[in-house]
Design a protein around this motif. Structure first.
Motif, mmCIF file in Angstrom:
data_model
loop_
_atom_site.group_PDB
_atom_site.id
_atom_site.type_symbol
_atom_site.label_atom_id
_atom_site.label_comp_id
_atom_site.label_asym_id
_atom_site.label_seq_id
_atom_site.Cartn_x
_atom_site.Cartn_y
_atom_site.Cartn_z
ATOM 1 N N UNK A 188 0.844 -1.208 0.000
ATOM 2 C CA UNK A 188 0.000 0.000 0.000
ATOM 3 C C UNK A 188 0.875 1.254 0.000
ATOM 4 N N UNK A 189 0.300 2.339 -0.525
ATOM 5 C CA UNK A 189 0.992 3.643 -0.437
ATOM 6 C C UNK A 189 0.657 4.255 0.918
ATOM 7 N N UNK A 190 1.695 4.699 1.615
ATOM 8 C CA UNK A 190 1.491 5.295 2.938
ATOM 9 C C UNK A 190 1.804 6.787 2.839
ATOM 10 N N UNK A 191 0.800 7.606 3.031
ATOM 11 C CA UNK A 191 0.995 9.060 3.048
ATOM 12 C C UNK A 191 0.870 9.550 4.483
ATOM 13 N N UNK A 192 1.839 10.375 4.875
ATOM 14 C CA UNK A 192 1.778 10.954 6.214
ATOM 15 C C UNK A 192 1.111 12.327 6.107
ATOM 16 N N UNK A 193 -0.004 12.493 6.771
ATOM 17 C CA UNK A 193 -0.733 13.762 6.710
ATOM 18 C C UNK A 193 -0.185 14.720 7.758
ATOM 19 N N UNK A 194 0.173 14.220 8.904
ATOM 20 C CA UNK A 194 0.779 15.048 9.957
ATOM 21 C C UNK A 194 1.617 14.135 10.836
ATOM 22 N N UNK A 195 2.810 14.629 11.238
ATOM 23 C CA UNK A 195 3.590 13.858 12.217
ATOM 24 C C UNK A 195 3.729 14.705 13.473
ATOM 25 N N UNK A 196 3.868 14.041 14.611
ATOM 26 C CA UNK A 196 3.780 14.754 15.880
ATOM 27 C C UNK A 196 5.091 14.671 16.652
ATOM 28 N N UNK A 197 5.517 15.832 17.156
ATOM 29 C CA UNK A 197 6.707 15.893 18.017
ATOM 30 C C UNK A 197 6.339 15.243 19.352
ATOM 31 N N UNK A 198 7.343 14.774 20.105
ATOM 32 C CA UNK A 198 7.047 14.071 21.374
ATOM 33 C C UNK A 198 6.048 14.830 22.245
ATOM 34 N N UNK A 199 6.138 16.142 22.319
ATOM 35 C CA UNK A 199 5.248 16.899 23.218
ATOM 36 C C UNK A 199 3.806 16.937 22.688
ATOM 37 N N UNK A 200 3.622 16.621 21.398
ATOM 38 C CA UNK A 200 2.270 16.693 20.791
ATOM 39 C C UNK A 200 1.625 15.319 20.594
ATOM 40 N N UNK A 201 2.279 14.267 21.045
ATOM 41 C CA UNK A 201 1.771 12.918 20.731
ATOM 42 C C UNK A 201 0.481 12.573 21.473
ATOM 43 N N UNK A 202 0.307 13.112 22.631
ATOM 44 C CA UNK A 202 -0.852 12.701 23.443
ATOM 45 C C UNK A 202 -2.159 13.285 22.888
ATOM 46 N N UNK A 203 -3.197 12.444 22.773
ATOM 47 C CA UNK A 203 -4.552 12.912 22.461
ATOM 48 C C UNK A 203 -5.511 11.880 23.071
ATOM 49 N N UNK A 204 -6.795 12.061 22.902
ATOM 50 C CA UNK A 204 -7.704 11.067 23.471
ATOM 51 C C UNK A 204 -8.997 10.960 22.679
ATOM 52 N N UNK A 205 -9.652 9.837 22.829
ATOM 53 C CA UNK A 205 -10.981 9.608 22.252
ATOM 54 C C UNK A 205 -11.687 8.603 23.138
ATOM 55 N N UNK A 206 -13.003 8.732 23.256
ATOM 56 C CA UNK A 206 -13.803 7.840 24.112
ATOM 57 C C UNK A 206 -13.267 7.819 25.542
ATOM 58 N N UNK A 207 -12.703 8.955 25.958
ATOM 59 C CA UNK A 207 -12.137 9.097 27.306
ATOM 60 C C UNK A 207 -10.961 8.151 27.532
ATOM 61 N N UNK A 208 -10.304 7.773 26.428
ATOM 62 C CA UNK A 208 -9.118 6.918 26.558
ATOM 63 C C UNK A 208 -7.916 7.687 26.040
#
Ligand SMILES: NC(=O)c1ccc[n+]([C@@H]2O[C@H](COP(=O)([O-])OP(=O)(O)OC[C@H]3O[C@@H](n4cnc5c(N)ncnc54)[C@H](O)[C@@H]3O)[C@@H](O)[C@H]2O)c1
Length: 376
Positions: free
Chosen positions: A287-307
């Motif tokens: 498959x072709x893998x396109x990176x839309x955005x990459x995150x620096x260590x300080x930006x890696x954290x996010x959440x969904x469904x309270x996880x």
């Protein structure tokens, strides 16, 4: 009757548009040959018979009486499947039947009982499960690569250009309606991915001004385990060149979309860490893998469904570009027949689809149809 390595000899009942299309694929399966054709005397089937070295098309009764037919492939309109399959099984033939397996669950159960009694094959041609995209999505779900599934949809804006107003497709007594005639493919596909589902609502739409009435669109919602909700929409109202289908499953960390009613292209849109990125690349090799955005260590954290999520990048993965739909279609039909014939030769062979797929997909379709009629 063939149980050794000699050819499984097919007799075709119903040599219309799809029967002839499928036949060209079946005769390419090693150990399969076509010996008889019945059900129509139109020019195209007579020409096809000549092509396969068959002197002429014949009557259904005479085809079923032939000693040299091992398997009957039934490709007539749906209202004929039950009666013709029962007769073929009673004549000692194996049966591969076009979808839907029958018009009602009671008919399907009767056919299955007859097949078991006669110790013969019975399958509805639900070839979608033989698509490599089906397997890849099944592994994506089982491996929880994008987390748990939450929602899905199938949208089917199909062409009616070759379905004139008098076509059997619009006659519910002959087709069973859109859920039964067509929806069974996708009920079966989602059942393979998400398990048993329950239709919770359904509607249908009639073409304005049509007399007799034309049911041109239907939709329903199905609830699977863990409250995964899936919407199914089927409409037959487009010019052929606008025919389009899309199927999507949305997970906690992304979604997978399959394009085409015989899916060829698959796209994954996701947030992923390094291990999940690798798992996706392994599931969709090449498959072709396109990176839309990459995150620096300080930006890696996010959440969904309270996880909490740890995210290395947002990506788009595209698989299957360049695959020709009609070639994939042929591949699926060949795969169905090869799998079923393997069971005829060796009863310990585990088939990808059995008579149960035909019955269970029909049960869901009949329930959706019942609810749609009740809500009209
Ligand atoms: N698996 C798939 O992807 C797929 C695709 C298209 C159609 N189909 C299925 O194939 C079946 C046939 O569809 P089609 O589009 O080829 O229809 P069609 O109308 O083009 O062909 C039906 C054929 O059955 C013949 N027939 C009618 N009454 C008969 C009888 N009493 N005995 C014997 N033959 C009879 C007709 O003469 C015709 O040749 C349907 O069940 C349809 O759902 C499956």
């Amino acid at each position: 009757m063939t149980t050794d390595q000699s050819d499984v000899r097919i007799g075709v009942v119903g040599c219309g548009g799809f029967g002839l299309y499928a036949l060209q694929q079946y005769v390419q399966v090693p150990g399969v040959s076509v010996v008889a054709m019945a059900g129509t005397a139109r020019e195209a089937s007579i020409a096809a018979a000549k092509r396969y070295g068959i002197p002429d098309v014949e009557a259904v009764d005479s085809l079923l009486a032939r000693e040299d037919v091992d398997l009957v492939y039934i490709a007539t309109p749906p209202f004929l499947h039950h009666e013709q399959a029962i007769r073929a099984l009673r004549a000692g033939k194996h049966v591969v039947c076009e979808k839907p397996l029958a018009m009602t669950v009671e008919q399907a159960d009767e056919m299955i009982a007859e097949a078991r009694r006669a110790d013969r094959l019975l399958t509805a041609n639900l070839m979608q499960r033989y698509n490599p995209a089906y397997d890849a999505v099944a592994k994506l779900i089982a491996g929880k690569v994008l987390g748990e599934p939450i929602h899905g949809f199938f949208e089917n804006y199909a062409s009616d250009e070759n379905l004139g107003p008098k076509h059997w497709f619009w006659d519910r007594a002959k087709s069973g309606g859109i859920f039964v005639e067509h929806g069974v493919h996708f009920f079966d596909l989602f059942a393979g991915w998400l398990g048993e589902g329950r239709v919770v609502s359904a509607q249908r739409g009639l073409r304005p001004g049509a007399s007799p009435p034309i049911e041109e669109q239907v939709q329903c919602a199905v609830r699977y385990a863990d409250d995964v909700l899936v919407n199914f929409y089927h409409g037959f109202h487009q010019p052929g060149r606008m025919d389009r289908q899309e199927l999507r499953i949305v997970f906690e960390r992304g979604d997978v979309t399959l394009y085409g009613w015989i899916p060829t292209v698959v796209k994954v849109h996701a947030v992923a860490d390094e291990a999940q990125t690798k798992a996706l690349c392994d599931l969709f090799p090449g498959a072709r893998l396109d990176c839309t955005a990459s995150y620096a260590p300080k930006d890696r954290a996010c959440e969904a469904r309270h996880k909490p999520l740890d995210v290395y990048q947002t990506l788009e993965l595209t698989w299957g570009e360049g695959v020709v739909k009609s070639h994939r279609y042929g591949e699926l039909l060949r795969a169905v027949m090869a799998d079923q014939v393997a069971w005829i030769r060796d009863r310990s062979h585990r088939r990808k689809i059995t008579e149960s797929n035909g019955r269970d997909s029909l049960a869901l379709a009949c329930e959706a149809d019942r609810l749609a009629l009740a809500s009209a």
